[in-house]
Design a protein around this motif. Sequence first.
Motif, PDB file in Angstrom:
ATOM      1  N   ALA A  25       0.829  -1.208   0.000  1.00  0.00           N
ATOM      2  CA  ALA A  25       0.000   0.000   0.000  1.00  0.00           C
ATOM      3  C   ALA A  25       0.862   1.256   0.000  1.00  0.00           C
ATOM      4  O   ALA A  25       0.599   2.215  -0.745  1.00  0.00           O
ATOM      5  CB  ALA A  25      -0.934  -0.010   1.214  1.00  0.00           C
ATOM      6  N   LEU A  26       1.897   1.260   0.829  1.00  0.00           N
ATOM      7  CA  LEU A  26       2.795   2.410   0.885  1.00  0.00           C
ATOM      8  C   LEU A  26       3.511   2.604  -0.446  1.00  0.00           C
ATOM      9  O   LEU A  26       3.662   3.726  -0.940  1.00  0.00           O
ATOM     10  CB  LEU A  26       3.822   2.219   2.006  1.00  0.00           C
ATOM     11  N   ARG A  27       3.966   1.488  -1.007  1.00  0.00           N
ATOM     12  CA  ARG A  27       4.726   1.557  -2.261  1.00  0.00           C
ATOM     13  C   ARG A  27       3.855   2.097  -3.391  1.00  0.00           C
ATOM     14  O   ARG A  27       4.299   2.944  -4.194  1.00  0.00           O
ATOM     15  CB  ARG A  27       5.264   0.162  -2.612  1.00  0.00           C
ATOM     16  N   ALA A  28       2.624   1.617  -3.478  1.00  0.00           N
ATOM     17  CA  ALA A  28       1.725   2.077  -4.536  1.00  0.00           C
ATOM     18  C   ALA A  28       1.406   3.557  -4.380  1.00  0.00           C
ATOM     19  O   ALA A  28       1.420   4.328  -5.358  1.00  0.00           O
ATOM     20  CB  ALA A  28       0.449   1.249  -4.531  1.00  0.00           C
ATOM     21  N   ALA A  29       1.133   3.990  -3.161  1.00  0.00           N
ATOM     22  CA  ALA A  29       0.804   5.395  -2.927  1.00  0.00           C
ATOM     23  C   ALA A  29       2.000   6.296  -3.224  1.00  0.00           C
ATOM     24  O   ALA A  29       1.836   7.383  -3.792  1.00  0.00           O
ATOM     25  CB  ALA A  29       0.347   5.582  -1.478  1.00  0.00           C
ATOM     26  N   ALA A  30       3.189   5.851  -2.841  1.00  0.00           N
ATOM     27  CA  ALA A  30       4.387   6.645  -3.101  1.00  0.00           C
ATOM     28  C   ALA A  30       4.629   6.798  -4.599  1.00  0.00           C
ATOM     29  O   ALA A  30       5.020   7.870  -5.079  1.00  0.00           O
ATOM     30  CB  ALA A  30       5.597   6.000  -2.432  1.00  0.00           C
ATOM     31  N   GLN A  31       4.402   5.719  -5.349  1.00  0.00           N
ATOM     32  CA  GLN A  31       4.574   5.787  -6.803  1.00  0.00           C
ATOM     33  C   GLN A  31       3.607   6.782  -7.421  1.00  0.00           C
ATOM     34  O   GLN A  31       3.979   7.613  -8.261  1.00  0.00           O
ATOM     35  CB  GLN A  31       4.359   4.409  -7.421  1.00  0.00           C
ATOM     36  N   GLU A  32       2.342   6.697  -6.998  1.00  0.00           N
ATOM     37  CA  GLU A  32       1.339   7.604  -7.554  1.00  0.00           C
ATOM     38  C   GLU A  32       1.669   9.057  -7.212  1.00  0.00           C
ATOM     39  O   GLU A  32       1.531   9.952  -8.059  1.00  0.00           O
ATOM     40  CB  GLU A  32      -0.044   7.232  -7.030  1.00  0.00           C
ATOM     41  N   ALA A  33       2.121   9.292  -5.991  1.00  0.00           N
ATOM     42  CA  ALA A  33       2.477  10.653  -5.591  1.00  0.00           C
ATOM     43  C   ALA A  33       3.652  11.164  -6.414  1.00  0.00           C
ATOM     44  O   ALA A  33       3.660  12.319  -6.866  1.00  0.00           O
ATOM     45  CB  ALA A  33       2.809  10.690  -4.105  1.00  0.00           C
ATOM     46  N   ALA A  34       4.651  10.312  -6.617  1.00  0.00           N
ATOM     47  CA  ALA A  34       5.825  10.727  -7.389  1.00  0.00           C
ATOM     48  C   ALA A  34       5.459  11.037  -8.840  1.00  0.00           C
ATOM     49  O   ALA A  34       6.050  11.926  -9.472  1.00  0.00           O
ATOM     50  CB  ALA A  34       6.893   9.633  -7.333  1.00  0.00           C
ATOM     51  N   GLU A  35       4.489  10.314  -9.380  1.00  0.00           N
ATOM     52  CA  GLU A  35       4.070  10.545 -10.761  1.00  0.00           C
ATOM     53  C   GLU A  35       3.171  11.780 -10.888  1.00  0.00           C
ATOM     54  O   GLU A  35       3.189  12.460 -11.918  1.00  0.00           O
ATOM     55  CB  GLU A  35       3.327   9.321 -11.298  1.00  0.00           C
ATOM     56  N   ASP A  36       2.406  12.074  -9.850  1.00  0.00           N
ATOM     57  CA  ASP A  36       1.398  13.137  -9.933  1.00  0.00           C
ATOM     58  C   ASP A  36       1.885  14.491  -9.445  1.00  0.00           C
ATOM     59  O   ASP A  36       1.387  15.529  -9.906  1.00  0.00           O
ATOM     60  CB  ASP A  36       0.160  12.753  -9.114  1.00  0.00           C
ATOM     61  N   ILE A  37       2.810  14.512  -8.482  1.00  0.00           N
ATOM     62  CA  ILE A  37       3.196  15.759  -7.828  1.00  0.00           C
ATOM     63  C   ILE A  37       4.532  16.243  -8.396  1.00  0.00           C
ATOM     64  O   ILE A  37       5.526  15.511  -8.348  1.00  0.00           O
ATOM     65  CB  ILE A  37       3.309  15.566  -6.306  1.00  0.00           C
ATOM     66  N   PRO A  38       4.598  17.448  -8.940  1.00  0.00           N
ATOM     67  CA  PRO A  38       5.853  17.951  -9.488  1.00  0.00           C
ATOM     68  C   PRO A  38       6.978  17.975  -8.449  1.00  0.00           C
ATOM     69  O   PRO A  38       6.736  18.161  -7.256  1.00  0.00           O
ATOM     70  CB  PRO A  38       5.489  19.371  -9.936  1.00  0.00           C
TER      71      PRO A  38
END
Length: 357
Positions: free
Chosen positions: A258-271
């Motif tokens: 769960a942490l890994r997936a959320a971190a990936q999405e944040a890294a892709e979405d947030i400049p």
Amino acid sequence: MASHPYAHLPDSAFWRRAVAGAGPAVDPVAGPFLRLAREDRVATAGSCFAQHIARHLAASGFNYLVTETAHPIVPPEAARAAGYGLFTARYGNIYTTLQLLQLFDRAYGQFAPAEDVWEGADGSVIDPFRPNIQPGGFASEGEMRADRAWHLEKVREAFETLDVFVFTLGLTEGWVSRADGAAFPLCPGVAGGRFDEQAHAFRNLRTGEIRAQLGAFVARLRSVNPKARLVLTVSPVPLAATASGRHVLPATIYSKAALRAAAQEAAEDIPDTWYFPSYEIVTGPQARGAFFADDLREVTEAGVAHVMSVFLRHAAGIEAPAAPPAPAPAPREDAHVAAARAWVETMCDEAMLDQSR
């Protein structure tokens, strides 16, 4: 031969070329990554593993930001035991994104938890949001509140002056106040306070919640520091204990996934936000468990050194110093002394969950 999207990909895109047979020293970073200058002020927070990152950054000559320091007369060993220098400010372990978000809100007066003082087993006063930060607890509530006010001032200073914020996500599980949702780093009753099922609730964050909390935190951080850049990592350290009702192994895998997936999405979405794969370096099949100690939980110095070597190679174009040689075996010491020594070397609140038996 017909052309297709895989025909011209780099070696890093293929398991056989990039992982199989490469041994533990795989470098899994590909694509754009943070560029770190020596003068950049780097702040850290998160789980126990984040302490290793802070230590290696400082040892490698980077501008590791520490805003909350001990009095000059306090010996270094005592200062470290009291949580000074382990992270940028003296906040102790921040295991969940909910804790991180609430730390910002508490620092800026946007959240005042109803349950904000605990009593220790010996009658001392404990800060519920930093339960192990003061050896022996505080002597009085007034002392604790004065220390907390100073601490939150230094948290604000850190958020407003950092250039890069490295946050290590550690857990999805935690305990909160039923009154207002205040998140504690430890279950009440473990290191102070008294557990009450009518007052306290178990939370196991889901991926969507974690992603939303990361986004909310970054928005708040950039409201006071628009140029802040972020690096997200996931701690490779398994759960010490779970209250989920599941076996601790699948509970750990859920938490990290769960942490890994959320971190990936944040890294892709947030400049200006990047994900760094410390979790994959330590736990991936290529490591074959070589970077874990005998308890299969603590990460060895060799593992930490390799993680930081990869980080500094990509962030700064340099190799981290080699891991120091293993010290000669020390004389056997009393179990209590050994436990205290280990606690000082890496303060990990969560380890207390498995000290009751």
